[in-house]
Motif scaffolding. Structure first.
Motif, PDB file in Angstrom:
ATOM      1  N   ALA A 155       3.125 -15.229 -49.404  1.00 30.24           N
ATOM      2  CA  ALA A 155       4.159 -14.298 -48.928  1.00 30.24           C
ATOM      3  C   ALA A 155       4.919 -14.861 -47.736  1.00 30.24           C
ATOM      4  O   ALA A 155       6.091 -14.535 -47.531  1.00 30.24           O
ATOM      5  CB  ALA A 155       3.548 -12.943 -48.586  1.00 30.24           C
ATOM      6  N   CYS A 156       4.268 -15.718 -46.949  1.00 28.84           N
ATOM      7  CA  CYS A 156       4.970 -16.330 -45.814  1.00 28.84           C
ATOM      8  C   CYS A 156       6.147 -17.175 -46.286  1.00 28.84           C
ATOM      9  O   CYS A 156       7.146 -17.314 -45.585  1.00 28.84           O
ATOM     10  CB  CYS A 156       4.013 -17.179 -44.988  1.00 28.84           C
ATOM     11  N   HIS A 157       6.037 -17.754 -47.468  1.00 21.79           N
ATOM     12  CA  HIS A 157       7.149 -18.507 -48.052  1.00 21.79           C
ATOM     13  C   HIS A 157       8.155 -17.584 -48.745  1.00 21.79           C
ATOM     14  O   HIS A 157       9.359 -17.795 -48.667  1.00 21.79           O
ATOM     15  CB  HIS A 157       6.630 -19.504 -49.092  1.00 21.79           C
ATOM     16  N   ILE A 158       7.647 -16.585 -49.454  1.00 24.38           N
ATOM     17  CA  ILE A 158       8.468 -15.839 -50.401  1.00 24.38           C
ATOM     18  C   ILE A 158       9.163 -14.639 -49.768  1.00 24.38           C
ATOM     19  O   ILE A 158      10.333 -14.363 -50.048  1.00 24.38           O
ATOM     20  CB  ILE A 158       7.605 -15.422 -51.611  1.00 24.38           C
ATOM     21  N   VAL A 159       8.468 -13.916 -48.911  1.00 19.57           N
ATOM     22  CA  VAL A 159       9.020 -12.690 -48.322  1.00 19.57           C
ATOM     23  C   VAL A 159       9.886 -12.980 -47.096  1.00 19.57           C
ATOM     24  O   VAL A 159      10.689 -12.147 -46.684  1.00 19.57           O
ATOM     25  CB  VAL A 159       7.884 -11.701 -47.986  1.00 19.57           C
ATOM     26  N   HIS A 160       9.753 -14.166 -46.529  1.00 25.85           N
ATOM     27  CA  HIS A 160      10.469 -14.472 -45.290  1.00 25.85           C
ATOM     28  C   HIS A 160      11.973 -14.195 -45.363  1.00 25.85           C
ATOM     29  O   HIS A 160      12.534 -13.619 -44.417  1.00 25.85           O
ATOM     30  CB  HIS A 160      10.236 -15.921 -44.866  1.00 25.85           C
ATOM     31  N   PRO A 161      12.692 -14.574 -46.438  1.00 26.10           N
ATOM     32  CA  PRO A 161      14.135 -14.275 -46.463  1.00 26.10           C
ATOM     33  C   PRO A 161      14.439 -12.785 -46.315  1.00 26.10           C
ATOM     34  O   PRO A 161      15.415 -12.416 -45.659  1.00 26.10           O
ATOM     35  CB  PRO A 161      14.580 -14.800 -47.830  1.00 26.10           C
ATOM     36  N   ALA A 162      13.614 -11.931 -46.910  1.00 27.67           N
ATOM     37  CA  ALA A 162      13.828 -10.486 -46.793  1.00 27.67           C
ATOM     38  C   ALA A 162      13.560 -10.008 -45.375  1.00 27.67           C
ATOM     39  O   ALA A 162      14.325  -9.210 -44.812  1.00 27.67           O
ATOM     40  CB  ALA A 162      12.927  -9.748 -47.783  1.00 27.67           C
ATOM     41  N   PHE A 163      12.469 -10.490 -44.779  1.00 27.20           N
ATOM     42  CA  PHE A 163      12.135 -10.072 -43.419  1.00 27.20           C
ATOM     43  C   PHE A 163      13.244 -10.461 -42.454  1.00 27.20           C
ATOM     44  O   PHE A 163      13.646  -9.674 -41.587  1.00 27.20           O
ATOM     45  CB  PHE A 163      10.817 -10.701 -42.995  1.00 27.20           C
ATOM     46  N   LYS A 164      13.770 -11.674 -42.626  1.00 25.36           N
ATOM     47  CA  LYS A 164      14.792 -12.170 -41.706  1.00 25.36           C
ATOM     48  C   LYS A 164      16.149 -11.502 -41.951  1.00 25.36           C
ATOM     49  O   LYS A 164      16.788 -11.014 -41.015  1.00 25.36           O
ATOM     50  CB  LYS A 164      14.928 -13.688 -41.853  1.00 25.36           C
ATOM     51  N   ALA A 165      16.585 -11.484 -43.202  1.00 19.77           N
ATOM     52  CA  ALA A 165      17.925 -10.972 -43.500  1.00 19.77           C
ATOM     53  C   ALA A 165      18.040  -9.485 -43.215  1.00 19.77           C
ATOM     54  O   ALA A 165      19.085  -9.006 -42.748  1.00 19.77           O
ATOM     55  CB  ALA A 165      18.280 -11.252 -44.953  1.00 19.77           C
ATOM     56  N   LEU A 166      16.968  -8.732 -43.473  1.00 21.70           N
ATOM     57  CA  LEU A 166      17.003  -7.278 -43.307  1.00 21.70           C
ATOM     58  C   LEU A 166      16.406  -6.819 -41.981  1.00 21.70           C
ATOM     59  O   LEU A 166      16.354  -5.615 -41.726  1.00 21.70           O
ATOM     60  CB  LEU A 166      16.260  -6.608 -44.467  1.00 21.70           C
ATOM     61  N   GLU A 167      15.962  -7.773 -41.162  1.00 17.94           N
ATOM     62  CA  GLU A 167      15.395  -7.461 -39.836  1.00 17.94           C
ATOM     63  C   GLU A 167      14.389  -6.317 -39.949  1.00 17.94           C
ATOM     64  O   GLU A 167      14.509  -5.271 -39.294  1.00 17.94           O
ATOM     65  CB  GLU A 167      16.519  -7.145 -38.842  1.00 17.94           C
ATOM     66  N   LEU A 168      13.355  -6.538 -40.743  1.00 12.63           N
ATOM     67  CA  LEU A 168      12.481  -5.443 -41.157  1.00 12.63           C
ATOM     68  C   LEU A 168      11.589  -4.902 -40.047  1.00 12.63           C
ATOM     69  O   LEU A 168      11.327  -3.712 -39.989  1.00 12.63           O
ATOM     70  CB  LEU A 168      11.622  -5.901 -42.341  1.00 12.63           C
ATOM     71  N   GLY A 169      11.052  -5.754 -39.189  1.00 11.90           N
ATOM     72  CA  GLY A 169      10.157  -5.243 -38.149  1.00 11.90           C
ATOM     73  C   GLY A 169       8.832  -4.792 -38.731  1.00 11.90           C
ATOM     74  O   GLY A 169       8.350  -5.308 -39.747  1.00 11.90           O
ATOM     75  N   TYR A 170       8.202  -3.789 -38.097  1.00  7.41           N
ATOM     76  CA  TYR A 170       6.901  -3.306 -38.552  1.00  7.41           C
ATOM     77  C   TYR A 170       7.073  -2.279 -39.670  1.00  7.41           C
ATOM     78  O   TYR A 170       7.923  -1.392 -39.581  1.00  7.41           O
ATOM     79  CB  TYR A 170       6.135  -2.632 -37.410  1.00  7.41           C
ATOM     80  N   PRO A 171       6.235  -2.343 -40.723  1.00 11.59           N
ATOM     81  CA  PRO A 171       6.220  -1.251 -41.700  1.00 11.59           C
ATOM     82  C   PRO A 171       5.595  -0.007 -41.064  1.00 11.59           C
ATOM     83  O   PRO A 171       4.827  -0.113 -40.101  1.00 11.59           O
ATOM     84  CB  PRO A 171       5.336  -1.798 -42.825  1.00 11.59           C
TER      85      PRO A 171
END
Length: 517
Positions: A278-294
């Motif tokens: 997930a560190c490879h795969i989810v990173h674009p979503a976390f960065k682009a959407l500025e997700l923060g904490y769930p």
């Protein structure tokens, strides 16, 4: 003994290259003595007496960019060797540390002038003034300790993914990086590639509209998971220091299934397919959407065992509305799949096109279009077929992920351009990744879990809730009749169990630096 030779049992008491020194890292007494010395030094440092940032010690940040870093590698038998090779033309590899000298032999041979160690604590003691930076590529459960003490000693750190084993450890590394102002990088190398840059720019330019749902998956594991704990102990190879491999985890008998590499499938040492990929795969979503904490999470899986991560998992992470650098963003649901599971193909998906690209994929479901990419953020494209043309605002890395970290190490913290996965971002992101692991391991509570990210705690697990966990899966045939057995643990207090997953209790003799305020 020549440090590049294969050690026998009598040689385990001689782990530094300095002749005549007895570090005794392969014996209980020697390890204890080294630990005492190291922690004494660390305690002094924590009081502000010893700690001096490495850019002051070495003059880095105030000298020409051609100056070479002195780098130590910890965990050099697998991925660590590849990372060091990517750096060797721009840095001096001066020390190598690994608990398995057979697995590390290729790296030892490649860097014959580097000093060799079994125990990173001894290496830190002996080479404090000779090391500028540390590459950490050990098993997941020891990332935090190796990196945390390096930073508290003023050393820059590059840490392979996942950044840490637990939420607390991620928070600690985030704060230590800020406290000591060292250059940091998590080893999710796709963060420095063009695919992530493009997705950030497309999403923030409104090319796919508002995103409220993301789906991500990997084809991992490709190592054993969902297996019973080995019952028969095996002799420890002469080339392996089992006590140092166990490190802060609970002691167990040696078996060859655990290491090297397969540690990922066991909870005490790894984080399963989710933590690994997930560190490879989810990173674009976390960065682009500025997700923060769930703020909410759920998990489910195939058979969940006490010691081994399940063969396949699904996790749903829910992120609230939030203010971002490009406006107010809606709540987002992020669904994760692994073990061969994939999202259903959205309407309009090209017939015959494999959703799995380089080991996984991501679907960003927007109100205007669907954005798709592979693992590492590779090769993004829009389901509509349109190719966006937008202004570039993301920094491009002209070299690679590893050399960009070396560049950052040489810059003064007052004017440093941060790396693409510096801990101020990688730390909170890794908390999301290991939060998925928590959701899977707490699925027996049969409810959505509510998460207070700031305080690192679940808010809806009561003090009297309990759960049980399957210890092993048994199957036998007697007189042609199958028999199944799934013995469970005694009831476990769920609140205490959850707290132990958020912040693991280290084995006696192992510790972390204090959490900065």
């Amino acid at each position: 003994m020549n440090q590049t030779d294969t050690p026998d049992k009598s040689d385990l008491s001689s782990i530094s290259q300095a002749a005549g020194k007895d570090n005794a890292c392969g014996t209980n007494s020697g390890t204890h003595l080294s630990r005492r010395g190291f922690l004494k030094r660390s305690a002094t440092a924590s009081a502000g007496i010893l700690i001096v940032p490495s850019f002051v010690v070495s003059g880095l940040g105030h000298t020409a960019p051609s100056d070479r870093l002195n780098i130590a590698g910890v965990g050099v038998g697998g991925r660590g060797f590849s990372v060091l090779q990517a750096m060797e033309n721009d840095a001096n590899i001066v020390a190598l540390c690994d608990v398995d000298w057979r697995y590390a032999q290729r790296c030892f041979d490649h860097f014959p002038n580097a000093r060799k160690y079994w125990d990173w604590r001894v290496m830190y003691e002996e080479m404090l003034n000779d090391i500028d930076a540390v590459v950490v590529a050990t098993s997941d459960h020891t990332h935090a300790a190796v990196a945390a003490y390096a930073m508290s000693l003023g050393k820059h750190v590059y840490v392979e993914k996942p950044l840490t084993h637990t939420v607390y450890e991620s928070r600690l590394l985030t704060r230590l990086a800020a406290e000591y102002r060292v250059a940091t990088q998590m080893g999710n190398q796709g963060a420095s590639d063009e695919g992530v840059n493009l997705m950030v720019e497309w999403i923030r330019n409104g090319e796919i509209g508002e995103v409220t749902h993301v789906e991500a998956f990997t084809d991992r594991p490709i190592w054993p998971q969902g297996i019973n704990t080995p019952k028969d102990a095996m002799p420890v190879p002469d080339t392996l220091n089992w006590d140092l491999f166990i490190g802060p985890a609970r002691m167990r008998p040696y078996h060859e299934i655990y290491t090297p590499w397969n540690f990922r499938g066991f909870w005490d040492f790894g984080t399963g397919a989710l933590g690994d990929m997930a560190c490879h795969i989810v990173h674009p979503a976390f960065k682009a959407l500025e997700l923060g904490y769930p703020d909410r999470v759920q998990g489910s899986s195939t058979l969940l065992l006490q010691d081994s991560a399940p063969m396949a998992q699904k996790v749903a992470l829910f992120y609230p509305q939030r203010d971002s650098s490009f406006g107010r963003l809606p709540a987002v649901r992020l669904d994760w799949y692994d073990g061969g599971l994939q999202p259903l193909r959205p309407e309009g998906w090209p017939d015959g096109r494999n959703m799995n690209h380089r080991g996984g994929g991501v679907l960003f479901h927007g109100t205007k279009d669907t954005l798709v990419c592979g693992c590492y953020g590779a090769d993004p494209w829009l389901l509509s077929g349109r190719v966006p043309s937008v202004p570039q605002h993301e920094r491009r890395v002209a070299t690679n992920h590893q050399l960009d970290w070396i560049r950052a190490c040489k810059e003064s913290p007052d004017s440093r351009t941060e790396t693409k996965s510096a801990f101020h971002e990688a730390g909170p992101f890794n908390e999301t990744v290991v939060m998925g692991v928590l959701a899977v391991r707490l699925q027996a509570l049969n409810k959505e879990l509510h998460w207070d990210g700031e305080n690192m705690r679940f808010t809806n697990i009561s003090a009297d809730e309990e759960l049980t966990i399957i210890m092993e899966e048994g199957f036998s045939i007697t007189d042609g009749r199958p028999s199944f057995s799934r013995p469970r643990t005694e009831p476990i207090n769920a609140q205490a169990f959850a707290e132990g997953l958020i912040r693991t209790q280290y084995r006696s003799g192992w510790s972390l630096p204090p959490m900065p305020a």
